[in-house]
Structures are given as structure tokens and as C-alpha cells.
Design a protein around this motif. Structure first.
Motif, PDB file in Angstrom:
ATOM      1  N   GLY A 186     -30.639   1.862 -10.957  1.00  0.00           N
ATOM      2  CA  GLY A 186     -30.413   0.556 -10.046  1.00  0.00           C
ATOM      3  C   GLY A 186     -29.460  -0.306 -10.550  1.00  0.00           C
ATOM      4  N   ALA A 187     -28.642   0.313 -11.451  1.00  0.00           N
ATOM      5  CA  ALA A 187     -27.477  -0.934 -12.054  1.00  0.00           C
ATOM      6  C   ALA A 187     -26.396  -0.923 -11.102  1.00  0.00           C
ATOM      7  N   TYR A 232     -20.537  -0.111 -11.965  1.00  0.00           N
ATOM      8  CA  TYR A 232     -21.861  -0.530 -12.383  1.00  0.00           C
ATOM      9  C   TYR A 232     -21.774  -1.940 -12.334  1.00  0.00           C
ATOM     10  N   GLY A 233     -23.117  -2.409 -12.317  1.00  0.00           N
ATOM     11  CA  GLY A 233     -23.147  -4.204 -12.430  1.00  0.00           C
ATOM     12  C   GLY A 233     -22.456  -4.669 -13.727  1.00  0.00           C
ATOM     13  N   TYR A 272     -28.543   4.333   2.134  1.00  0.00           N
ATOM     14  CA  TYR A 272     -29.077   3.130   1.482  1.00  0.00           C
ATOM     15  C   TYR A 272     -28.205   2.467   0.540  1.00  0.00           C
ATOM     16  N   GLY A 273     -28.205   1.074   0.471  1.00  0.00           N
ATOM     17  CA  GLY A 273     -27.131   0.620  -0.385  1.00  0.00           C
ATOM     18  C   GLY A 273     -27.147   0.747  -1.965  1.00  0.00           C
ATOM     19  N   ARG A 274     -28.405   1.167  -2.691  1.00  0.00           N
ATOM     20  CA  ARG A 274     -28.501   1.583  -3.815  1.00  0.00           C
ATOM     21  C   ARG A 274     -27.655   2.768  -4.324  1.00  0.00           C
ATOM     22  N   TYR A 275     -27.340   3.883  -3.290  1.00  0.00           N
ATOM     23  CA  TYR A 275     -26.795   4.988  -3.554  1.00  0.00           C
ATOM     24  C   TYR A 275     -25.406   4.814  -3.139  1.00  0.00           C
ATOM     25  N   SER A 276     -24.772   4.127  -2.315  1.00  0.00           N
ATOM     26  CA  SER A 276     -23.387   4.226  -2.050  1.00  0.00           C
ATOM     27  C   SER A 276     -23.126   2.714  -1.368  1.00  0.00           C
ATOM     28  N   ASN A 277     -21.825   2.458  -1.360  1.00  0.00           N
ATOM     29  CA  ASN A 277     -21.293   1.223  -0.556  1.00  0.00           C
ATOM     30  C   ASN A 277     -19.857   1.577  -0.106  1.00  0.00           C
ATOM     31  N   LEU A 325     -24.342   9.706 -11.458  1.00  0.00           N
ATOM     32  CA  LEU A 325     -24.673   9.024 -10.001  1.00  0.00           C
ATOM     33  C   LEU A 325     -26.170   9.032  -9.811  1.00  0.00           C
ATOM     34  N   HIS A 326     -26.901  10.179 -10.252  1.00  0.00           N
ATOM     35  CA  HIS A 326     -28.414   9.948 -10.335  1.00  0.00           C
ATOM     36  C   HIS A 326     -28.821   8.992 -11.233  1.00  0.00           C
TER      37      HIS A 326
END
Ligand code: PLP
Length: 368
Positions: free
Chosen positions: A219-220, A52-53, A24-29, A212-213
Motif C-alpha cells: 500500500g505504499a 511510490y509514496g 481501486y485506487g490502491r492498484y492504479s491511478n 506492482l503486487h
């Protein structure tokens, strides 16, 4: 040559989501990976960095590593957003916050010693966190980084260093034994004032797993296009740091000699209180200068009179910016009202000086 930008919120698959597998895109890209690898290598880390964002999202994630009920020790003049966040969290009772003069090595060591003794009953290996920023924003104070890290680690503290001003090209705190480096990637790493991003660079895998967790659950995360731009910026980091540093050295020397400037802080000036330390522990002095022109009115007049320098907050981009820092109400009162922070860019240094000199003349009414 260039990694593709992966615009996807999810990844096709049916298997059990093992750690590291794309789900899923919140875990990795995949767009994050080359940037995280490159930054880790620059800082000398054995495990990938985490993007991070924003810089403050990275800072919040790092602060969350301190044990509940523990103590965070921060410089009085650390970046005001980091200080504000820590103050607000401390008010909830999550941790105690102690502020210190980061230039006073003995005082910092004493604060770490007393906190580690007081928090020993917690029996946690991150009960005390020493937060170092050097040089500091906006006062340009220089900490004795190797000495502070060594002593804090010996006393059992966990050490985080905000390396935004120096960049890994000028200073690598993990080599001194720091546990995590944080960055506002928004600044020099990305370098073009076009993205807001942050990063944590942990030295070791167990701390990376915790961060990472935190990033996955809180979700940042960063947008893939922004990280792609940051990787593009990173390719010219060495050229930008070199040129802006050369410009800053020349401008700091001229500003220090100018009658309208009451005080100049730049670690590259031989007379600067941080010069000796910076020369010993850094591979250059960076490109941020702080000057005190004595009053709010003089500082505002200087900023208004500039034509090539842009009045704006932030720093570390290719263009030169300046601002009176106390216009931010959260800035500590110990920062002088007339302090102007200059982020020196890569423009022609004589153009930059001509503009500053004319603006300073406007401030003093031509009385030099
Ligand atoms: C030293 C330092 N750390 C952290 C931050 C926060 O980074 P961001 O604005 O990317 O959230 C800043 C921003 O000015 C900064 O100067």
C-alpha cells in the motif's frame, strides 16, 4: 497538454478485475501513468516504472525482491535510510546483509562471488542482491558501475542501482544490465522540494509484476496531486541538471582551493578519486559536493553563517541547501564529523560563492 489529476479512490465497474483494469485506487491511478511512462523512457526500460509514496517505500519494495534467506550486499556509505532499513530487516533473519566499500571493485566482486556460492542451495534467481549507489550519499564515492553489474550478473546476482544522485540524464544503469533502478523522486526528478515520492524502474515485465503486487498489497502508493507535480518537475529536469551541474563544477573547484576546506569530494574535480570512472560512465558529474571542514564546530559554524544557502536536509531542488551530515545519528561513523553536504541549486553561481566565501571566513575568523 496536461494530464488531468484523477482524485478517485475507486472506479465504476462490475466486471472481473483483470490485471491492468482500473478497479481501486490502491492498484492504479491514471495520473501515475504518464509519469511512470516518462521515467521508464528516460531510464531506457521496456516496461513502465512504478511510483511510490517515498524513495524509501520504493527501496523497501526493491529489497523485498531478495529471496528469503538470501544475501543483500550494500555500500557502507549508501543512503543511511536504505542502510538502516536493510539492517533492521536483516536483524529479523529475513536476509543476510554484507556491507562493502563500493569503490573497491575487487572487494565487491569477491563479496558477490562468496555470497552466490553460499546461497546456491536456495536455488532462487534472486538469492543474492547487489545494491549499488553511485555517487554515494553523502561521501560521493563512485562505483565502477558497468564492471560491477557485468560481474555480478555473470555470477547470478540480482542488481539494483539507486540512481538518485545522477538522474537518468547522467547515468542509465539499465543499459549496463542492472535489473532495477530506484529513485528518490523527491530529489532531482520532482526538483522543487515540494513532494516526497519514490520510484522503481524495472528492466523487465516479470520483475515489474512482483513490484506492482508488493505496492498494491503493502500500500505504499503516491497521491495523484504529488505525481502530477513530479511530472511537471520532470519537464525541466534537463535544464535544472545542466545549470546546477555547471554551478557545482565552479564551486567545487573554488572550495577545493580554499584553505578552510580540508577535503572536497566532487567527481568533476580531476583530482577526485572517482573522476576517471565518472567521466567514463556518466554524462556529467551531478551537483552534490561533500566538503570536510575538520570538526563539528567548524561545520556547524559554516552552516549557520550562510545566508543564501539554506540549512536543510534533502537535495536536488532548485535552491541550494547544505547540512552537516553527522547531525543524523544514523549516519555511519566513517562519515567525518566535519563533513558538510552541499546540494547546489540553480541560483547565480557568483551569489552562491560570495555567500559560501563569507561563511567560510566566519569559520576561520578571517584567517585564510
Ligand atoms: C540516494 C537516496 N536514495 C533514497 C533516498 C530516500 O528517499 P525519500 O526521502 O524520498 O524516501 C534518499 C533521501 O535522501 C537519497 O538521498
Amino acid at each position: 497538454m496536461n494530464p488531468p489529476i484523477t482524485l478517485s479512490s475507486t472506479y465504476v465497474g462490475t466486471g472481473e478485475v483483470a490485471s491492468g483494469a482500473r478497479a481501486y485506487g490502491r492498484y492504479s491511478n491514471p495520473t501515475w501513468d504518464p509519469f511512470e511512462d516518462a521515467l521508464a523512457r528516460l531510464e531506457g526500460a521496456d516496461v513502465p516504472a512504478l511510483v511510490y509514496g517515498s524513495g524509501l517505500a520504493a527501496i523497501a519494495s526493491a529489497l523485498d525482491l531478495v529471496a528469503p534467506g538470501g544475501t543483500v550486499i550494500m555500500p557502507t556509505h549508501t543512503y543511511q535510510g536504505a542502510l538502516l532499513g536493510a539492517q533492521e530487516t536483516a536483524r529479523t533473519g529475513r536476509f543476510d546483509l554484507v556491507t562493502v566499500d563500493i569503490e573497491d571493485t575487487q572487494a565487491v566482486i569477491a563479496a558477490v562471488r562468496s555470497a552466490t556460492e553460499a546461497k546456491a542451495p536456495l536455488g532462487h534467481d534472486r538469492s543474492v542482491m547487489l545494491w549499488i549507489e553511485s555517487p554515494t550519499n553523502p561521501m560521493l564515492e563512485v562505483a565502477d558501475l558497468p564492471a560491477l553489474v557485468e560481474r555480478a550478473k555473470a555470477d547470478g546476482a540480482f542488481v539494483v542501482v539507486d540512481n538518485t544522485f545522477a538522474t537518468p540524464l547522467l547515468q542509465r544503469p539499465l543499459e549496463s544490465g542492472a535489473d532495477v533502478v530506484v529513485h528518490s523522486v523527491t530529489k532531482y526528478l520532482a526538483g522543487h522540494s515540494d513532494v516526497v515520492l519514490g520510484a522503481c524502474v524495472p528492466a523487465e515485465a516479470p520483475v515489474r509484476d512482483l513490484l506492482l503486487h508488493h505496492r498494491s498489497i503493502q500500500g505504499a502508493i503516491a497521491g495523484p496531486f504529488d505525481v502530477w507535480l513530479a511530472l511537471r518537475g520532470l519537464r525541466t529536469l534537463a535544464l535544472r541538471v545542466e545549470r546546477s551541474g555547471q554551478n557545482a563544477q565552479i564551486l567545487a573547484e573554488r572550495l577545493a582551493a580554499h584553505p578552510a576546506v580540508q577535503a572536497t569530494r566532487f567527481p568533476g574535480l580531476p583530482a577526485d578519486p572517482g573522476h576517471e570512472r565518472a567521466a567514463a560512465q556518466m554524462d556529467g558529474f551531478g551537483a552534490i559536493i561533500a566538503i570536510d571542514v575538520g570538526s563539528t564546530e567548524a561545520a556547524d559554524a559554516l552552516v549557520d553563517a550562510c545566508r543564501l544557502w539554506t540549512p536543510a536536509t534533502s537535495l536536488g531542488g532548485v535552491e541550494s541547501l547544505l547540512e552537516r551530515r553527522r547531525r543524523h545519528t544514523a549516519e555511519p561513523e566513517t562519515v567525518p564529523e566535519g563533513l558538510v553536504r552541499l546540494s547546489v541549486g540553480i541560483e547565480d553561481v557568483e551569489d552562491l560563492w560570495t555567500d559560501l566565501e563569507e561563511a567560510l571566513e566566519a569559520v576561520t575568523g578571517g584567517v585564510a
